[in-house]
Write an enzyme that holds these catalytic residues in place. Structure first.
Site, short mmCIF file in Angstrom:
data_model
loop_
_atom_site.label_atom_id
_atom_site.label_comp_id
_atom_site.label_asym_id
_atom_site.label_seq_id
_atom_site.Cartn_x
_atom_site.Cartn_y
_atom_site.Cartn_z
N GLY A 11 -22.07 -28.19 16.62
CA GLY A 11 -21.81 -29.54 16.55
C GLY A 11 -20.19 -29.81 16.31
O GLY A 11 -19.86 -29.59 15.26
N GLY A 16 -17.41 -31.88 12.75
CA GLY A 16 -17.71 -30.46 12.67
C GLY A 16 -16.50 -29.57 13.33
O GLY A 16 -16.28 -28.44 12.71
N THR A 36 -22.72 -30.00 24.46
CA THR A 36 -21.87 -30.14 25.59
C THR A 36 -20.92 -28.80 25.50
O THR A 36 -19.97 -29.14 24.70
CB THR A 36 -21.33 -31.61 25.84
OG1 THR A 36 -22.24 -32.48 25.46
CG2 THR A 36 -20.50 -31.84 27.09
N LYS A 77 -25.46 -34.92 15.08
CA LYS A 77 -26.18 -36.24 14.52
C LYS A 77 -27.56 -36.28 13.70
O LYS A 77 -28.39 -35.40 14.12
CB LYS A 77 -26.50 -36.91 15.90
CG LYS A 77 -26.66 -38.49 15.99
CD LYS A 77 -27.03 -39.06 17.11
CE LYS A 77 -27.35 -40.58 17.44
NZ LYS A 77 -25.90 -41.29 16.83
N ALA A 78 -27.55 -36.75 12.68
CA ALA A 78 -28.60 -36.72 11.86
C ALA A 78 -29.95 -37.18 12.31
O ALA A 78 -29.87 -38.34 12.98
CB ALA A 78 -28.35 -37.48 10.45
N GLY A 132 -14.20 -37.72 5.39
CA GLY A 132 -13.69 -38.19 6.88
C GLY A 132 -13.00 -36.81 7.39
O GLY A 132 -13.01 -35.94 7.21
N HIS A 190 -23.19 -41.24 -3.65
CA HIS A 190 -21.70 -41.52 -3.51
C HIS A 190 -21.42 -42.42 -2.43
O HIS A 190 -20.45 -43.31 -2.67
CB HIS A 190 -21.10 -40.15 -2.90
CG HIS A 190 -19.80 -40.24 -2.46
ND1 HIS A 190 -19.63 -40.64 -0.89
CD2 HIS A 190 -18.45 -39.83 -2.77
CE1 HIS A 190 -18.16 -40.77 -0.55
NE2 HIS A 190 -17.65 -40.19 -1.58
N ASN A 191 -21.93 -42.59 -1.28
CA ASN A 191 -21.68 -43.55 -0.32
C ASN A 191 -22.09 -45.06 -0.74
O ASN A 191 -21.48 -45.86 -0.45
CB ASN A 191 -22.59 -43.24 1.01
CG ASN A 191 -22.10 -42.24 1.74
OD1 ASN A 191 -21.42 -41.45 1.26
ND2 ASN A 191 -22.25 -42.11 3.08
N HIS A 457 -52.68 -61.62 -15.48
CA HIS A 457 -51.98 -60.41 -15.30
C HIS A 457 -51.91 -59.72 -16.67
O HIS A 457 -51.36 -58.55 -16.89
CB HIS A 457 -50.71 -60.55 -14.31
CG HIS A 457 -50.74 -60.78 -12.98
ND1 HIS A 457 -51.50 -59.76 -12.35
CD2 HIS A 457 -50.67 -61.67 -12.39
CE1 HIS A 457 -51.55 -60.43 -11.12
NE2 HIS A 457 -50.84 -61.64 -11.13
P1 ATR Z 1 -22.41 -39.37 16.00
O1 ATR Z 1 -22.80 -40.55 16.29
O2 ATR Z 1 -22.97 -38.99 14.57
O3 ATR Z 1 -21.24 -39.23 15.85
P2 ATR Z 1 -22.72 -38.06 18.28
O4 ATR Z 1 -21.58 -38.21 18.54
O5 ATR Z 1 -24.11 -38.51 19.12
O6 ATR Z 1 -23.31 -38.41 16.64
O7 ATR Z 1 -22.96 -36.30 18.01
C1 ATR Z 1 -22.55 -35.74 17.03
C2 ATR Z 1 -22.58 -34.18 17.40
O8 ATR Z 1 -24.07 -33.98 17.51
C3 ATR Z 1 -22.11 -33.78 18.83
O9 ATR Z 1 -21.49 -32.65 18.65
C4 ATR Z 1 -23.11 -33.76 19.59
O10 ATR Z 1 -23.23 -33.01 20.82
P3 ATR Z 1 -22.74 -33.45 22.02
O11 ATR Z 1 -21.20 -33.22 21.93
O12 ATR Z 1 -23.31 -32.48 23.04
O13 ATR Z 1 -23.13 -34.86 22.32
C5 ATR Z 1 -24.28 -33.17 18.72
N1 ATR Z 1 -25.75 -33.67 19.13
C6 ATR Z 1 -26.37 -34.68 19.01
N2 ATR Z 1 -27.46 -34.75 19.43
C7 ATR Z 1 -27.68 -33.30 19.75
C8 ATR Z 1 -28.79 -32.56 19.99
N3 ATR Z 1 -29.99 -33.30 20.27
N4 ATR Z 1 -28.80 -31.54 20.12
C9 ATR Z 1 -27.85 -30.70 19.74
N5 ATR Z 1 -26.50 -31.37 19.45
C10 ATR Z 1 -26.58 -32.78 19.41
#
Ligand code: ATR
Length: 481
Positions: A11, A16, A36, A77-78, A132, A190-191, A457
């Site tokens: 990532g 990352g 990608t 991406k979470a 960040g 924290h957030n 109650h």
């Molecule tokens: P955010 O919105 O959190 O920044 P994002 O930009 O969609 O998320 O993705 C962040 C990272 O997660 C990127 O490296 C993305 O890979 P790509 O560059 O190919 O988009 C990676 N990512 C997101 N979804 C993924 C998936 N299903 N499998 C593998 N990597 C994924």
């Protein structure tokens, strides 16, 4: 490079990529992969050129390039992407290897994934990473939790890349937080605290600007001054800086649309506080403040209909100076309440999930690298080191004295805001929390009577033990017609 790499990272978005560069800069070799794959090539041919990196075009290639025990960190991406990658990694890894999720993951997902990955014979770490882009590159705050056995394996690298604090800049802002989702929970708090801090600073800004009529230059000076005292923090520092940025003759801050965005971690904290039954009112006020800011069109319409105080107050130079100091004190006292609430929530979550959290360490993790980094956190660490079971930060003598000292100013600021019709939801909810918490008797006696009246109650009494119900209708005075 023919030798196997020390660390794998999947990532290569902003966090990352910078984290991978950070790991390499501490002397470790890093294998990287991104879905990608152009991003892999861009990194290898760009910022990573000449460095100990191996660019991989598949997950298999990445795993093949790692020394055992293999450590693979996901910075994607979470959500479902993390589950999908875990599924792909499991058959490629061997017992003792570690999968690390460094994304902004909901702690419940990390609870589940730790158990799942452990069932498959591997180790799992869910770590909060804050700071960040710059933090990721130079030293983030890291909050790892998960499989206990993974900690000795990842500790040297994690502590090498983390921010450092202390008189000799050698104490890493990275310690083992606890089992399963504990690390991501601490990151979420924290957030949430960050939401509270930001909202409080925004309310202080509104009081200085719309309330006292200070110019942006004057506000810059005020924040600069505040950053030299007990409020010293990254967020005060960047707020100060913002008031120095101009486009031609105009200040950029004045041109920014007053509609706040959010990614949801504040909301998670607030939701979980409701589930736990703990009063994290500052983060909730901060989330709602963003929500209200977002309905700009509705506010614009309402502003033409709904009236408020019209008489604007004028202040002499001396009065202004006094009010600036009072606003500082109100901000500090409110901030103490916000942190007190955050730690109360952590204590409740630790109890529910059986996490042996060390609250002093949590404060230390936030001391450097992350967005809420502040001098003030040293005091919180000291307070919990002194008494690990401290029920509420407000009860530690240092913080008790601090809120006592600022209390009158805090009340005055909330009154002034009310008089001027300026919304200060975080200042006032902090004060309401303080006043509720310090009162032995609250009006909940009437509330219990109401619940018993309409819903049977039941209630308890102050003068004898037991559970009681009253036939209120039979006993009440018949109202006059
Ligand atoms: P955010 O919105 O959190 O920044 P994002 O930009 O969609 O998320 O993705 C962040 C990272 O997660 C990127 O490296 C993305 O890979 P790509 O560059 O190919 O988009 C990676 N990512 C997101 N979804 C993924 C998936 N299903 N499998 C593998 N990597 C994924």
């Amino acid at each position: 490079m023919s030798e196997k790499c020390d660390f794998g990272l999947i990532g290569l978005a902003v966090m990352g990529e910078n984290l991978a560069l950070n790991v390499e800069s501490r002397g470790y070799s890093v294998a990287v992969f991104n879905r990608t794959t152009e991003k892999v090539d861009d990194l290898i041919n760009g910022r990573a050129a000449g460095k100990k990196f191996v660019g991989c075009h598949s997950i298999e290639e990445l795993v093949d390039n790692l020394a055992s025990p293999k450590k693979v960190m996901l910075m994607v991406k979470a959500g479902p992407a993390v589950d999908a990658l875990i599924e792909q990694l499991i058959p490629l890894l061997s017992p003792g290897d570690v999968i690390i999720d460094g994304g902004n993951t909901h702690y419940a997902d990390t609870e589940r994934r730790t158990k799942y990955v452990e069932e498959k014979g591997l180790l799992f770490v869910g770590t909060g990473v804050s700071g960040g882009e710059e933090g990721a590159l130079k030293g983030p705050s890291m909050m790892p939790g998960g499989s206990e056995a993974a900690w000795p394996i990842v500790k040297p690298i994690f502590q090498a890349i983390a921010a450092k604090v202390g008189p000799n800049d050698d104490i890493p802002c990275c310690e083992w937080v606890g089992p399963r989702g504990a690390g991501h929970y601490v990151k979420m708090v924290h957030n949430g605290i960050e939401y509270g801090d930001m909202q409080l600073i925004c309310e202080a800004y509104q009081m200085l600007s719309a309330g006292l009529g200070l110019s942006n230059d004057e506000i810059y000076e005020v924040f600069d001054e505040w950053n030299r005292g007990e409020l010293q923090s990254y967020l005060i520092e960047i707020s100060r800086d913002i008031f120095s940025v101009k486009e031609g003759d105009d200040y950029l801050v004045d041109k920014i649309l007053d509609v706040a965005g959010a990614k949801g971690t504040g909301k998670w904290m607030s939701q979980l506080a409701l589930d736990l039954g703990v009063p994290s009112t500052l983060v909730t006020a901060a989330v709602y403040a963003r929500t209200l800011s977002a309905v700009k069109e509705a506010r614009t319409r309402a502003s033409k209909v709904l009236e408020g105080p019209t008489a604007s107050k004028t202040f002499s130079a001396d009065e202004r100076k006094q009010w600036v100091e009072k606003i500082r004190e109100a901000l500090y006292a409110s901030k103490i309440c916000s942190y007190a609430q955050g730690f109360v929530q952590l204590q409740a979550a630790a109890k529910e999930h059986d996490w042996p959290l060390n609250y002093g360490d949590c404060a230390l993790l936030w001391r450097g690298g992350c967005i809420i980094r502040a001098k003030f956190l040293d005091r919180i660490k000291e307070a919990f080191d002194e008494n690990p079971q401290l029920e509420n930060l407000l009860l530690h003598p240092f913080f008790t004295t601090a809120v006592h000292g600022g209390q009158q100013a805090w009340r005055d600021v909330v009154v002034l805001a009310t008089e001027l019709g300026l919304p200060v939801p975080a200042f006032s909810t902090a004060l309401a929390y303080y006043d509720s918490y310090r009162r032995e008797r609250l009006p909940a006696n009437l509330l219990q009577a109401q619940r018993d009246y309409f819903g049977a109650h039941t209630y308890q009494r102050v003068d004898k033990p037991g559970t009681f119900h009253t036939e209120w209708l039979e006993l009440r005075r018949t109202p006059a017609e």
